[in-house]
Design an enzyme around this catalytic site. Structure first.
Site, PDB file in Angstrom:
ATOM      1  N   GLU A 197       0.814  -1.221   0.000  1.00 46.27           N
ATOM      2  CA  GLU A 197       0.000   0.000   0.000  1.00 46.27           C
ATOM      3  C   GLU A 197       0.847   1.271   0.000  1.00 46.27           C
ATOM      4  O   GLU A 197       0.334   2.361  -0.262  1.00 46.27           O
ATOM      5  CB  GLU A 197      -0.921   0.007   1.226  1.00 46.27           C
ATOM      6  CG  GLU A 197      -2.004  -1.059   1.225  1.00 46.27           C
ATOM      7  CD  GLU A 197      -3.093  -0.797   0.198  1.00 46.27           C
ATOM      8  OE1 GLU A 197      -3.093   0.283  -0.428  1.00 46.27           O
ATOM      9  OE2 GLU A 197      -3.945  -1.684   0.014  1.00 46.27           O
TER      10      GLU A 197
ATOM     11  N   GLU B  70       7.578 -21.677   7.520  1.00 49.77           N
ATOM     12  CA  GLU B  70       7.646 -20.844   8.719  1.00 49.77           C
ATOM     13  C   GLU B  70       8.602 -21.399   9.758  1.00 49.77           C
ATOM     14  O   GLU B  70       9.020 -20.690  10.671  1.00 49.77           O
ATOM     15  CB  GLU B  70       6.261 -20.674   9.341  1.00 49.77           C
ATOM     16  CG  GLU B  70       5.733 -21.874  10.104  1.00 49.77           C
ATOM     17  CD  GLU B  70       4.496 -21.510  10.928  1.00 49.77           C
ATOM     18  OE1 GLU B  70       4.544 -21.774  12.138  1.00 49.77           O
ATOM     19  OE2 GLU B  70       3.529 -20.978  10.374  1.00 49.77           O
TER      20      GLU B  70
END
Length: 309
Positions: free
Chosen positions: A91, A122
Site C-alpha cells: 500500500e 515458517e
C-alpha cells in the site's frame, strides 16, 4: 518427549493459543449472537495497542531516522503475519509514492504463500536469512519480524540475521515474554488474549498486527514529509479516481480555484506536492521541484524557503 509433544507443550503456554471453555458451545448461538461476541472481542484490541504506544513510537522514530538516510523498511513473517506485512508494504507506493523497494514485505515461502500454505516454510530460520541476504541489508535498513505467537522461527531468524548486518530490528508479537521481542532491539508485544476460535490468530492478533503496521508505515511516512497536514500530497495518481483525489487534495491544501489547480498540476506533470508549492509558494514548476529537493521532500520546509527568497 517427541517433537510434536514438545511443540504442543509450547503452544499450551501461549495466550494466543488458549482455549476458552465459556465459548465451547458458540456454534449453538444465533448468527447475531456470534456476531455480537466477535465484535465485542475486536473492541478490546485498540486498548492492547494503546498499552504499547510508547514502545511503538520509539521504534517508529528509529525507523524514520534510518529511512531518511535512504534505508528500507522490511517486514518478515509467516502465514497471516506475513500477509499483513506484504499488505502494508504494497500500500505504500500508491499512498505515499514510495519506490516498491523502499518498503518490502517478505512472507515465508515466497509470493505463492500469500494464497496457499507452503509446507514447513515458517519453521526455517535459514529461509529467512536467505530472503534477507538477497536484499543485501545495510545498517540503515530496518527489519520488522511479525509473529502472533512470538515463536515463529522464520520471524525470529529474520531479526537475528538482520542484527548480524547491523540493521535496526523490531519484533512484533501478541504474547508477553516472546522470543521474537527478546531477539529484537525494539520488542512490541500487543497482548490481545485468547481468540474466539482457539488458535485462530487471523482474528484479534491479526487485527492488532494490522493496527501496529498502520502506525509504523503511516507515521514514518509523515516524519519523512510524505504528507502535508493530513493530506496525502505524495500520492500516485494511477487511475481516474486517484486523479480526481489529487485535484481535491490540492484544493484542500490551497483553497485555489479549479483553473489555478489545473494549471499548477499541468506545470508539475501531475505531482500533487509540487502543485501545492506552485500555488502557495508562488513559484513555477521547476523551482518547486528544486525547493522540494533542497528540503528533502518536506513541503512545509520548502514553503518556508519559498517565502524567504
Amino acid at each position: 518427549m517427541t517433537a510434536y509433544a514438545e511443540l504442543r507443550a509450547q503452544l499450551e503456554t501461549l495466550t494466543t493459543e488458549a482455549f476458552r471453555p465459556e465459548l465451547a458451545e458458540i456454534d449453538r448461538l444465533s448468527t447475531l449472537g456470534i456476531a455480537r461476541l466477535m465484535n465485542a472481542e475486536d473492541a478490546t484490541v485498540p486498548a492492547a495497542v494503546t498499552a504499547q504506544l510508547p514502545l511503538i513510537a520509539a521504534a517508529i522514530d528509529a525507523i524514520a531516522a534510518r529511512m531518511a538516510r535512504g534505508g528500507r523498511l522490511v517486514y518478515a513473517g509467516a502465514g497471516t503475519a506475513g500477509r499483513m506485512g506484504v499488505l502494508d508494504a504494497s500500500e505504500c507506493p500508491p499512498t505515499f509514492n514510495t519506490d516498491p523497494a523502499d518498503v518490502v514485505g517478505l512472507i515465508a515461502g515466497g509470493p505463492s504463500a500469500m494464497v496457499e500454505a507452503v509446507e514447513g516454510a515458517e519453521d526455517s530460520k535459514e529461509l529467512a536469512a536467505e530472503d534477507l541476504t538477497a536484499l543485501e541489508l545495510t545498517p540503515d535498513d530496518t527489519v520488522v519480524g511479525i509473529s502472533a505467537s512470538g515463536r515463529t522461527p522464520y520471524a525470529i531468524g529474520a531479526v537475528e540475521f538482520a542484527r548480524t548486518r547491523g540493521a535496526l530490528t523490531v519484533g512484533l508479537s501478541c504474547n508477553a515474554g516472546s522470543a521474537l521481542a527478546a531477539a529484537a532491539e525494539h520488542g512490541i508485544e500487543v497482548v490481545v488474549g485468547p481468540e474466539l476460535l482457539t488458535g485462530s490468530t487471523r482474528l484479534k492478533a491479526g487485527t492488532a498486527q494490522k493496527l501496529v503496521l498502520n502506525l509504523i508505515s503511516t507515521i514514518a511516512m509523515i516524519r519523512l514529509g510524505k504528507t502535508y497536514g493530513n493530506l496525502m500530497v505524495d500520492m500516485r495518481s494511477s487511475n481516474e479516481k486517484l486523479r480526481a483525489r489529487a485535484r481535491r487534495i490540492v484544493a484542500l491544501a490551497t483553497g485555489a480555484p479549479e483553473a489555478e489547480i489545473e494549471a499548477a498540476l499541468t506545470a508539475t506533470d501531475g505531482e500533487v506536492k509540487q502543485a501545492v508549492l506552485v500555488i502557495l509558494g508562488g513559484v513555477d514548476g521547476p523551482k518547486a521541484a528544486e525547493l522540494l529537493a533542497a528540503s528533502q521532500g518536506h513541503l512545509r520546509a520548502a514553503l518556508d524557503h519559498s517565502r524567504t527568497r
